[in-house]
Design a protein around this motif. Structure first.
Motif, short mmCIF file in Angstrom:
data_model
loop_
_atom_site.label_atom_id
_atom_site.label_comp_id
_atom_site.label_asym_id
_atom_site.label_seq_id
_atom_site.Cartn_x
_atom_site.Cartn_y
_atom_site.Cartn_z
N PHE A 198 0.83 -1.20 0.00
CA PHE A 198 0.00 0.00 0.00
C PHE A 198 0.86 1.25 0.00
N VAL A 199 0.21 2.36 -0.36
CA VAL A 199 0.84 3.68 -0.36
C VAL A 199 -0.02 4.58 0.50
N LEU A 200 0.59 5.22 1.49
CA LEU A 200 -0.12 6.17 2.34
C LEU A 200 0.41 7.57 2.06
N GLU A 223 3.40 13.45 4.01
CA GLU A 223 4.31 12.40 4.47
C GLU A 223 3.88 11.12 3.76
N VAL A 224 4.70 10.68 2.81
CA VAL A 224 4.35 9.56 1.96
C VAL A 224 5.12 8.32 2.42
N THR A 225 4.40 7.22 2.58
CA THR A 225 5.02 5.94 2.94
C THR A 225 4.58 4.88 1.95
N ILE A 226 5.55 4.23 1.35
CA ILE A 226 5.28 3.10 0.46
C ILE A 226 5.73 1.85 1.18
N VAL A 227 4.80 0.94 1.42
CA VAL A 227 5.14 -0.35 2.02
C VAL A 227 5.30 -1.34 0.87
N GLU A 228 6.56 -1.69 0.62
CA GLU A 228 6.87 -2.57 -0.50
C GLU A 228 6.37 -3.98 -0.21
N ASP A 229 6.10 -4.71 -1.27
CA ASP A 229 5.61 -6.07 -1.14
C ASP A 229 6.68 -6.94 -0.47
N GLY A 230 6.29 -7.60 0.60
CA GLY A 230 7.20 -8.50 1.30
C GLY A 230 6.65 -9.91 1.29
#
Length: 313
Positions: A198-200, A223-230
């Motif tokens: 997801f991207v917040l 404030e952008v956070t990208i949670v990369e696929d794990g």
């Protein structure tokens, strides 16, 4: 319940009687009458947009949203669509499930909201716009957006904030990541491409940093956070939440920017975004800040700079 009537329509409360536990309407009417506010009541989704726009057109200079984050989002969008954000003060009466934004601006209950309207400090807060729609808290694409869309009013009433958490965990088990390109609109012109859970894009809210979820709402930056696929999340409960929301740094990319564009790399797979709980879907979404556009009374607990160096040990 009938709407209140008064000769002075300069102060208006847009009331969603169906938000939260649905037991706040009578108290809102009483408080509104005590403090000289006209009440306009919604009946279905989208009504708050129209009612807020109508209030601005009729000369209101203060419009409050009584409901959850979605009601506030609609009120802000009504004023944004009427090009009235520069002329109208916006208040928040927390009567929803989570009331995340209200808590961030130091408003802790119905009575307290009206006290803040009368004596609270006015602050100029940033507004985000994605695909022409305004948001004040966050714009989220991916797994948490799908969880928000799937959270029914009944489950929110019965479970409160846990309804969102449970839906997020359920979707983590089988969620297919997003293939995205994220490009910032600033002097650095940074680009991230890859698979994301997801991207917040946070205006008032951010991905947890040491338990603090409030972003700086007055700096003109997201404030952008990208949670990369794990690795696939194959458990539920506490372990899954830790994997999803813990700040391990292994699959997390952060940046601050006044604007960005999010593109899907798959022509057949557009991205769904939750804007303060309201959904949009697009293959390409441009997101920009409107610095200081929203004037809002805040409580004493509001922190205009949650990352001030003086607070750090």
């Amino acid at each position: 319940m009938n709407e209140s009537s008064t000769d002075d329509a300069r102060r208006v409360v847009v009331l969603n009687p169906k938000s939260g536990s649905e037991d706040h309407a009578e108290d809102v009417y009483d408080l509104a009458d005590e403090h000289g506010f006209l009440v306009r009541e919604t009946e279905e989704a989208g009504d708050a947009i129209r009612l807020a726009g109508d209030a601005a057109a009729a000369g209101a200079d203060f419009v409050a949203a009584a409901g959850g984050d979605g009601t506030l989002n609609e009120v802000v969008n009504g004023l944004h669509g009427a090009e009235a954000l520069d002329d109208v003060t916006v208040g928040v009466v927390p009567a929803g499930t989570g009331n995340n934004f209200a808590s961030n601006v130091g408003v802790e209950g119905l009575e307290h909201a009206f006290e803040v309207f009368e004596s609270g400090e006015r602050r100029d807060i940033d507004v985000g716009v994605a695909a022409g729609r305004a948001f004040v808290n966050s714009c989220v694409g991916g797994i948490t957006a799908e969880a928000s869309a799937a959270t029914t009013p009944d489950s929110k009433r019965n479970l409160g904030v846990m309804a969102y958490v449970l839906n997020t965990v359920k979707r983590a088990v089988s969620y297919e990541s997003l293939s995205l390109t994220v490009e910032t609109d600033d002097a650095h012109s940074r680009t991230w491409s890859g698979e994301a859970a997801f991207v917040l894009v946070g205006n008032g809210r951010r991905f947890p940093v040491e338990g603090d979820t409030q972003a700086n709402m007055e700096d003109g930056l997201f404030e952008v956070t990208i949670v990369e696929d794990g690795p696939t999340v194959d458990v539920v409960g506490e372990a899954a939440l830790e994997r999803l929301f813990g700040d391990s740094g292994d699959h997390i990319y952060r940046l601050a920017t006044p604007g960005l564009t999010v593109r899907s790399a798959d022509d057949d797979d557009p991205v769904s975004f939750s804007l303060d709980g309201e959904m949009i879907t697009s293959h390409e979404t441009a997101i920009e800040t409107l610095p200081g556009r929203l004037t809002m009374p805040v409580g004493e607990a509001y922190d205009p700079d949650p990352d001030a160096e003086s607070k750090r040990p």
